[in-house]
Design an enzyme around this catalytic site. Structure first.
Site, PDB file in Angstrom:
ATOM      1  N   ASP A 187       0.825  -1.209   0.000  1.00 35.81           N
ATOM      2  CA  ASP A 187       0.000   0.000   0.000  1.00 35.81           C
ATOM      3  C   ASP A 187       0.867   1.270   0.000  1.00 35.81           C
ATOM      4  O   ASP A 187       1.873   1.344   0.714  1.00 35.81           O
ATOM      5  CB  ASP A 187      -0.894  -0.023   1.249  1.00 35.81           C
ATOM      6  CG  ASP A 187      -1.993   1.027   1.194  1.00 35.81           C
ATOM      7  OD1 ASP A 187      -2.722   1.059   0.189  1.00 35.81           O
ATOM      8  OD2 ASP A 187      -2.098   1.809   2.150  1.00 35.81           O
ATOM      9  N   GLU A 239       1.923  -0.586  -5.002  1.00 34.82           N
ATOM     10  CA  GLU A 239       0.807   0.269  -5.413  1.00 34.82           C
ATOM     11  C   GLU A 239       1.411   1.603  -5.861  1.00 34.82           C
ATOM     12  O   GLU A 239       1.535   2.540  -5.094  1.00 34.82           O
ATOM     13  CB  GLU A 239      -0.175   0.520  -4.259  1.00 34.82           C
ATOM     14  CG  GLU A 239      -1.409   1.298  -4.719  1.00 34.82           C
ATOM     15  CD  GLU A 239      -2.050   2.154  -3.623  1.00 34.82           C
ATOM     16  OE1 GLU A 239      -1.458   2.320  -2.551  1.00 34.82           O
ATOM     17  OE2 GLU A 239      -3.141   2.674  -3.882  1.00 34.82           O
ATOM     18  N   ASP A 297     -10.168   1.278  -5.371  1.00 32.63           N
ATOM     19  CA  ASP A 297      -9.807   2.696  -5.414  1.00 32.63           C
ATOM     20  C   ASP A 297     -10.253   3.391  -6.701  1.00 32.63           C
ATOM     21  O   ASP A 297      -9.772   4.487  -7.012  1.00 32.63           O
ATOM     22  CB  ASP A 297      -8.292   2.861  -5.246  1.00 32.63           C
ATOM     23  CG  ASP A 297      -7.858   2.807  -3.781  1.00 32.63           C
ATOM     24  OD1 ASP A 297      -8.701   3.101  -2.903  1.00 32.63           O
ATOM     25  OD2 ASP A 297      -6.696   2.467  -3.515  1.00 32.63           O
TER      26      ASP A 297
END
Ligand SMILES: [Ca+2]
Ligand SMILES: [Ca+2]
Lengths: 555, 555
Positions: A323, A352, A419
């Site tokens: 992340d 990410e 997202d």
């Protein structure tokens, strides 16, 4: 000759070791500018026996041609330069610049070099990655497999969620639906965070060593990994290391004790005490309840690495998705890679990174990243219809040329995620466009990743819209979309050429065409994003003797 | 607009953290192409408050203009893009490509980003480096300070050496000549290898833990470091880790036992036994007596690191110059940096990379490299006279733009070394050209390094010619060259602006001009490489009130 357009960068995506004895050399020129590009190359210590070969123009985008040459080498201490021909003009591109003749007496000063291919420097990914079919599960919304462990109050499963609502999904739910995933053809599952955290998304970790009680416990997680592995499925966890949740014990210790806390330096705090509103400490984005962790601090690093060690070793998980990976220092990720690959070379590391991620993809940090620039581009072509086949092909080429071949082969390609908006929503619910995008996704180089529910036609705007409960009532599914997905996945798995083949990109009138090919097979993925029917003229050089040319699939 | 010429690469020499709160953004365009370049930038998480600023055209080479903008940031999570103006044409350069308008609704997909400046990622060098005046000593040829330890047979000091002759130079000799070096103005000494090895150059190490007996012993080395430190001088050692010498005990063990040796994997051997002619093992270059070490092997790494630890810690040396550094895997150098900087942040790490070394200079490996591309370019202009002032300025600019500012500031710039001909020889003994080169060297950004004896007018072809004994008879010295060197060194040390100032490069007719400037001072280094006199017209904007404009030095 457009001299200004020429680009070659040594030891980069323009010159990289694909294998221990294979080097790929690329050169960028202006579009349709040169007639012939020659690669001159030789062993630096045996230069008098240098050789040459014609470079192939392999890709073209809006402004550039890309030439490539693949070198199989016995001795990898390489010197090289380029010969460029346009009409009467012939120039050599060297590390010093453009030259009318190549100065062999001072060759060492002029050639580009690839000094040596060290095994450790070759960017390698897990062997299973190229054959993977990924599926992303937002755990709280996939299936409520254990009603006893659900939060109270619970929003009804079929209601539209809010940013803070709980629907009760859990790990038991995933276990119960493994058959569904297996039947769909999935062989790798990426779970959003599962460690103790107050939110429904759990990106605000409170305890990295415990499974969130609403999701289950360590025993259930163990069962999930075991059962997934029995089905040949990989389990990838979400590593949220850039920041923690407000209730993370070390942060709470600082909240209580201020600078006197032994955890004070675990965070970036200005002043003696923590102030919450507005925060006097660094956070993820502008979110006060997600304090940024000082990942360069040796104690923080050792703590997080103990977390990684625990879950990777004890439970035998198959990968980590990282992340906010681009906001953590590179040294952290290098040490992370060493740790993880030291436990198991076959564990995948997926960052990410929403932007050009080459600085993380040189072999020392990530295997792969979530390919959001591709997501955006697929959105432009298939959903927003902002660009035509030609522009799609060109922009796709630009993205493709950002990375070495093996990096492209390992990219995690996705239409949507937790997202983004749902891709079908972005398509204004035009199923044909979604299906075109799906055909592209499963044909393209890199790893296709499906966000839970997109395969049954789920819709939804950006969070919370894209995080609805998976509708398990099959009667509600878009069966057309579902069966299309399933068939595409089956084809991807069946046709080796889609997993490991070469690729060329072109357009024919308003059709976008992607060709995958190897020694054995050739598949054209032909996309018609116009309203009406178009004819595709199959144009290729020769047919393999005894080969079959079959229609595979119409959308 | 020459769109093909545009170049910006995120997180590279085009966008790098100069300090923890300072980011430099560069953009390359075609030469004299654009009228105005604007940088639009903002906090990624506060994009609505984005700002803009005019970029400055700071450098120009043969084909390109280079624009730069230096950002002082409070929050370093940056998004940015460029506005490009040429006549009526206005375009935005984004990470997606050139756009007619910037799509603020999808800004996140379009802007380039610098996601976060982590302290650990900022490329930092030792604080003393920018103020250093380096001197390279080929130990066997500097001074025979102890005739008792000299090899037999000994070639007379003043004779021309052969590749294999010994003249008797040693560490005691350096100690005895520290006053000479101090008087010259030197404050950093780089020694070619001093560990046990049979050759005169000692790049064929036999025992990494011992000083070569012809050079002295550990006590004498300790004395050298101590006395150098007392004079404020740094001592830098040569780390020969790519390969060892034939007589290195582990290699000899393999020669005797073949595959049964526990050191078999320390090398790259094909087959059961070592074959020497032709070698069936990897070597440096084509030199059988220098077997390549398997630096990725944990035992080899630990052995070499114990060597590094020993000399760095026990003797308090100030740096390592890394032999053949580009043929060793990057992971080795990353671990090496961690080790060395863990012992002492102020120890400098200087690679021997003859080509574009950016992949080693991103902050995780080397502080600096020997700047051989500059050596070649200075040779072209000052010695070979192959290029004029304009071409020199252009090629210098191209080299300069390869690296971030702090990397340029730490490059080891040299006219010659033990691996080149003497610069005066390259100049065909034209002293004026050498002196011009020296003026340039001590004015240019980066660390000037003098090869022993060049300052007294020594000549010599490539090895062995460039490795003659230093002639300590002052009557033989070229006093003009020597005093010029001394004066230039003094000026470099006295004028802070030459150490840390900004730089601009231009030419005026046939004159090459390099301007160094800061808030306090401005120095123009004006080079006339033609045969006759030329007039230099000082052109600069305004004079600081109360400032002095003085003539500093004529050659
Ligand atoms: Ca539940
Ligand atoms: Ca001696």
């Amino acid at each position: 000759m457009n001299k200004e357009a020429l680009c070659h960068i040594p030891k980069s995506n323009y010159a990289y070791a694909y294998k221990l004895d294979e080097l790929h050399i690329r050169l960028r020129t202006a579009k349709d500018d040169l007639e012939e590009v020659t690669l001159f190359y030789g062993n630096k210590f045996n230069w008098q026996n240098k050789k040459s070969g014609q470079m192939q123009k392999v890709y073209q985008d809006k402004y550039y041609d890309y030439y490539e040459y693949r070198l199989q080498l016995e001795d990898t201490r390489l010197g090289y330069y380029f010969g460029l021909k346009k009409g009467e003009e012939y120039l050599f591109l060297t590390e010093v610049g453009l030259e009318k003749s190549f100065n062999d007496d001072m060759a060492y000063c002029y050639y580009f070099q690839y000094p040596f291919i060290n095994a450790e420097d070759v960017h390698k990914q897990p062997s299973w990655l190229q054959h993977a079919i990924f599926y992303e599960i937002f755990v709280e919304r996939f299936f409520n497999g254990d009603v006893a462990n659900s939060p109270i109050p619970l929003t009804p499963w079929e209601d539209n969620p809010t940013p803070k609502s709980f629907l009760g999904g859990d790990l038991k739910g995933i276990i119960k639906k493994l058959d569904y995933l297996e039947n769909l053809g999935i062989n790798a599952i990426y779970l959003t965070p599962i460690f103790e955290a107050p939110s429904n998304h759990k990106y605000d970790t409170v305890d990295y060593m415990r499974i969130d009680t609403y999701f289950g416990d360590e025993k259930i997680f163990e069962e999930l990994v075991l059962k997934a592995h029995q089905k040949g499925m990989k389990i990838i966890l979400d590593a949220v290391f850039n920041h923690c949740g407000m209730a993370f014990a070390p942060f709470q210790d600082v909240v209580q004790k201020g600078r006197a806390s032994k955890y004070y330096d675990w965070f970036f705090i200005e002043g003696e005490k923590v102030i919450l509103e507005p925060p006097n400490y660094l956070t993820f984005s502008q979110v006060p309840y997600m304090p940024k962790l000082n990942t360069a601090h040796p104690e923080v690093r050792e703590y997080l690495f103990s977390v990684v060690r625990y879950w990777t070793k004890t439970y035998g998980i198959d990968g980590w998705r990282l992340d906010v990976s681009d906001e953590i220092e590179h040294g952290f990720w290098r040490a992370f890679r060493e740790l993880v690959k030291g436990i198991n070379q076959e564990v995948v590391i997926i960052g990410e990174n929403w932007h050009n991620a080459y600085p993380w993809l040189m072999g020392d940090q990530f295997d792969s990243v979530m390919n959001y620039p591709l997501t955006k581009l697929m959105g432009d072509y298939f959903a927003r219809k902002a660009i035509d086949a030609k522009a799609f092909k060109e922009q796709l080429t630009s993205l493709y040329m950002r990375y070495p071949k093996q990096v492209n082969e390992g990219m995690l390609n996705l239409l949507d995620s937790h997202d983004t908006e749902r891709f079908l929503t972005l398509c204004q619910e035009d199923k044909a466009s979604l299906k075109n995008a799906v055909a592209f996704l499963f044909g393209y180089i890199g790893i296709p990743c499906t966000y839970y529910g997109t395969e049954i036609g789920m819709i939804g705007e950006y969070d919370p819209g894209c995080r609805k409960g998976f509708d398990w009532c099959e009667a509600h599914w878009d069966q057309d979309v579902y069966h299309y997905y399933k068939r595409l996945i089956a084809i991807r798995k069946q046709e080796k050429v889609l997993q490991t083949g070469e690729m060329s990109l072109f357009y024919q009138g308003k059709l976008f065409v992607m060709r995958r090919y190897d020694q054995e097979a050739m598949i054209d993925i032909v996309i018609n994003q116009t309203q009406g029917p178009l004819t595709y003229e199959i144009a290729y050089r020769g047919k393999k003797e005894g080969g079959r040319c079959e229609e595979v699939l119409y959308n």
